[in-house]
Design an enzyme around this catalytic site. Sequence first.
Site, PDB file in Angstrom:
ATOM      1  N   ASN A  11      -1.959 -10.463  -0.644  1.00  0.00           N
ATOM      2  CA  ASN A  11      -3.143 -11.684  -0.896  1.00  0.00           C
ATOM      3  C   ASN A  11      -3.325 -10.954  -2.677  1.00  0.00           C
ATOM      4  O   ASN A  11      -3.336 -12.251  -3.394  1.00  0.00           O
ATOM      5  CB  ASN A  11      -4.458 -11.336   0.072  1.00  0.00           C
ATOM      6  CG  ASN A  11      -5.686 -12.285  -0.237  1.00  0.00           C
ATOM      7  OD1 ASN A  11      -5.167 -13.641   0.058  1.00  0.00           O
ATOM      8  ND2 ASN A  11      -6.764 -12.177  -0.250  1.00  0.00           N
ATOM      9  N   ASN A  40      -9.701   5.468   1.144  1.00  0.00           N
ATOM     10  CA  ASN A  40      -9.268   3.677   0.290  1.00  0.00           C
ATOM     11  C   ASN A  40     -11.158   3.302   0.894  1.00  0.00           C
ATOM     12  O   ASN A  40     -11.348   3.132   1.698  1.00  0.00           O
ATOM     13  CB  ASN A  40      -8.307   3.222   1.320  1.00  0.00           C
ATOM     14  CG  ASN A  40      -8.751   2.255   0.121  1.00  0.00           C
ATOM     15  OD1 ASN A  40      -9.405   1.106  -0.737  1.00  0.00           O
ATOM     16  ND2 ASN A  40      -7.289   1.181  -0.255  1.00  0.00           N
ATOM     17  N   GLU A  53       1.414   2.734   1.054  1.00  0.00           N
ATOM     18  CA  GLU A  53      -0.026   3.116   0.113  1.00  0.00           C
ATOM     19  C   GLU A  53       0.295   4.380   0.091  1.00  0.00           C
ATOM     20  O   GLU A  53      -1.021   5.704  -0.723  1.00  0.00           O
ATOM     21  CB  GLU A  53      -0.486   2.291  -1.003  1.00  0.00           C
ATOM     22  CG  GLU A  53      -0.151   1.102  -1.860  1.00  0.00           C
ATOM     23  CD  GLU A  53      -1.135  -0.307  -1.900  1.00  0.00           C
ATOM     24  OE1 GLU A  53      -0.896  -1.402  -0.971  1.00  0.00           O
ATOM     25  OE2 GLU A  53      -2.055  -0.362  -2.694  1.00  0.00           O
ATOM     26  N   ARG A  58      -6.590 -15.760  -6.304  1.00  0.00           N
ATOM     27  CA  ARG A  58      -6.993 -16.082  -7.867  1.00  0.00           C
ATOM     28  C   ARG A  58      -5.754 -16.677  -8.578  1.00  0.00           C
ATOM     29  O   ARG A  58      -4.678 -16.731  -7.777  1.00  0.00           O
ATOM     30  CB  ARG A  58      -6.941 -14.393  -8.676  1.00  0.00           C
ATOM     31  CG  ARG A  58      -7.644 -13.681  -7.443  1.00  0.00           C
ATOM     32  CD  ARG A  58      -7.281 -11.995  -8.372  1.00  0.00           C
ATOM     33  NE  ARG A  58      -8.511 -10.593  -7.626  1.00  0.00           N
ATOM     34  CZ  ARG A  58      -7.320  -9.811  -7.200  1.00  0.00           C
ATOM     35  NH1 ARG A  58      -6.335  -9.592  -7.118  1.00  0.00           N
ATOM     36  NH2 ARG A  58      -8.496  -8.720  -6.329  1.00  0.00           N
ATOM     37  N   HIS A  77      -1.840  -2.220  -8.191  1.00  0.00           N
ATOM     38  CA  HIS A  77      -0.905  -2.158  -7.135  1.00  0.00           C
ATOM     39  C   HIS A  77      -0.033  -1.102  -7.891  1.00  0.00           C
ATOM     40  O   HIS A  77       0.466  -0.583  -6.828  1.00  0.00           O
ATOM     41  CB  HIS A  77       0.107  -2.821  -7.250  1.00  0.00           C
ATOM     42  CG  HIS A  77      -1.192  -4.297  -6.888  1.00  0.00           C
ATOM     43  ND1 HIS A  77      -0.672  -5.702  -6.705  1.00  0.00           N
ATOM     44  CD2 HIS A  77      -2.049  -4.018  -5.876  1.00  0.00           C
ATOM     45  CE1 HIS A  77      -1.371  -6.122  -5.488  1.00  0.00           C
ATOM     46  NE2 HIS A  77      -2.798  -5.393  -5.122  1.00  0.00           N
ATOM     47  N   ARG A 116      -7.826   7.192  -2.739  1.00  0.00           N
ATOM     48  CA  ARG A 116      -7.719   5.978  -3.774  1.00  0.00           C
ATOM     49  C   ARG A 116      -8.306   5.284  -5.185  1.00  0.00           C
ATOM     50  O   ARG A 116      -9.437   5.545  -4.527  1.00  0.00           O
ATOM     51  CB  ARG A 116      -7.575   4.756  -3.623  1.00  0.00           C
ATOM     52  CG  ARG A 116      -7.073   3.396  -3.849  1.00  0.00           C
ATOM     53  CD  ARG A 116      -6.497   2.342  -3.097  1.00  0.00           C
ATOM     54  NE  ARG A 116      -6.318   0.634  -4.049  1.00  0.00           N
ATOM     55  CZ  ARG A 116      -6.740  -0.429  -4.047  1.00  0.00           C
ATOM     56  NH1 ARG A 116      -7.472  -0.317  -2.874  1.00  0.00           N
ATOM     57  NH2 ARG A 116      -6.093  -1.332  -4.269  1.00  0.00           N
TER      58      ARG A 116
END
Length: 405
Positions: A216, A13, A389, A246, A185, A96
Site C-alpha cells: 500500500n 511492531n 520484515e 500517497r 521500508h 520495529r
Amino acid sequence: MSATRGTRVLVLNSGSSSVKYQLLDMRDSSRLAVGLVERIGEETSRLKHTHVDSGATREWTGPIPDHEAALKAVSEELAKDGLGLDSPELAAIGHRVVHGGQSFTAPTVVDDAVLAEIERLIPVAPLHNPANLTGIRTAQALRPDLPQVAVFDTAFHTTMPESAARYAIDVATADEHRIRRYGFHGTSHAYVARATAELLGKDPSETNVIVLHLGNGASASAVRSGECVDTSMGLTPLEGLVMGTRSGDMDPAVIFHLARVGGMSIDEIDNLLNKKSGLIGLCGDNDMREIRRRVDEGDEQAELAFEIYIHRLKKYIGAYYAVLGTVDAIAFTAGVGENAASVREAAVAGLETLGLAVDGDLNAVRSDEPRLISPSDARVKVAVVPTDEELEIATQTYGLVRKGD
Ligand code: ADP
C-alpha cells in the site's frame, strides 16, 4: 547486556492503535506464534492470536485501553500456548522503529540514550516514533532484564551517498531542520536484496539489485554490492512512487498553489497528499485487485490510474538502472509486487534493450517462494521475492544479542 541462552525472539511492531507480533525460534527461523491487537483505546479492541504448530487461532474483542494492556494480553495468549514472555527461552525482543535518522545505522540495544534519541526524532516521524517508543517502554516494563533491540526502517539507507541523500536546498536550512532523504521500508529492502542475491547464487556483496517494494506504501531502492545507494522515499514516506493513498513525486509548488489559490491549510494538504492521493485519489480505489478488475471491465478512470502508477515505476527502474550502471536483477516484493503479475509485466514492458523481460508463463505462476520470472537467457534477471520484515528484525535482533554474549 545479560548473557542469553534462549533462542526465541519476540518481534513487536507497535503502531498508534495496534501491535503486531511474532514469536520466532532462531534455531531454524520458524514461527511459533503470530498475532495482532488492533483498535487499542477503543471499546472494541480486537486480539487475534495464532499458535503456529497447532494452527489454533483465538480471537477476542473487548476494551484494551492502552499498549501496556495490549502487551499483557499478548503475553497471556502466549502463556496459554506454553510460550510465555517469562520463559528463559526468550533471548530478546526486537522492535520495529520507523525513524532512526542519521544516528542509527544498525540494530541497536535500547538504553536510556537510545530512547532519548528516538524521542528526539519525533518531529521527523510524528506518526510512528511515539508509538514505537511506547511499545519499547511497555516491553521494558514487562521484562526489564531482557535486551530490547530497536531495528530501524531507515538504517539500510544510511549508506546512501550525500549526492543521493541531500535535497538541492540551502544547506544551512536543511541541516538546521535535519531535512534530507532518509528512506523507509529499509528492513524489507535489506532482506529482499540479500534474498535476491541468494536466488541468483551470488554473494550479496557482488550483486546489484533494484528492489521494488510495492505494498500500500511503495518504494524503490538501488542496491550496489549489498549497500543501498538510492531510494525513492525521502524525509517522509511521501516521496517517490505512486502509492495506495500517497501522491509520491510532484512539483513541491503544488503545495504553495493549494495553500494560496486553493485556500487549504497545511494540515489539509498533508491529509490530501498522504491519505487521499495516489491510486485512491486517481480512481477511488487503492487495492490493486479492485483496480485490475475495473480495468478488465473497461473502466477508463481505473485504466488511467494504472498507467500513471506504471509510468512512475518505469521511471524509477530507468533511473536506478542509470545510478547502478550494471544491474544483476530487479526484485518485486510486498502485496502488489508479489501478487500482481500485470504490474510486473507492465513495469518492464518495452525495456528489452536494457536486457529486461518477463516470461509470461513464469510470471503467471503463484507461489510464496522466491522465484525468477525472466526468460532463462535474460541479461538482467527479474525476480519475485516475498518480503519477510519480521524474520529480518528477528535475525538482526538475535545476531546482535548473540554477539554480546
Ligand atoms: P502494506 O504492508 O503497505 O499495508 P502490503 O504489502 O500488505 O501493504 O500490500 C497490500 C496491497 O497489496 C493491497 O492494497 C493490494 O493492493 C495488494 N494486493 C494484495 N494481494 C493482491 C493480489 N492478489 N493482486 C493484486 N494486488 C494485491
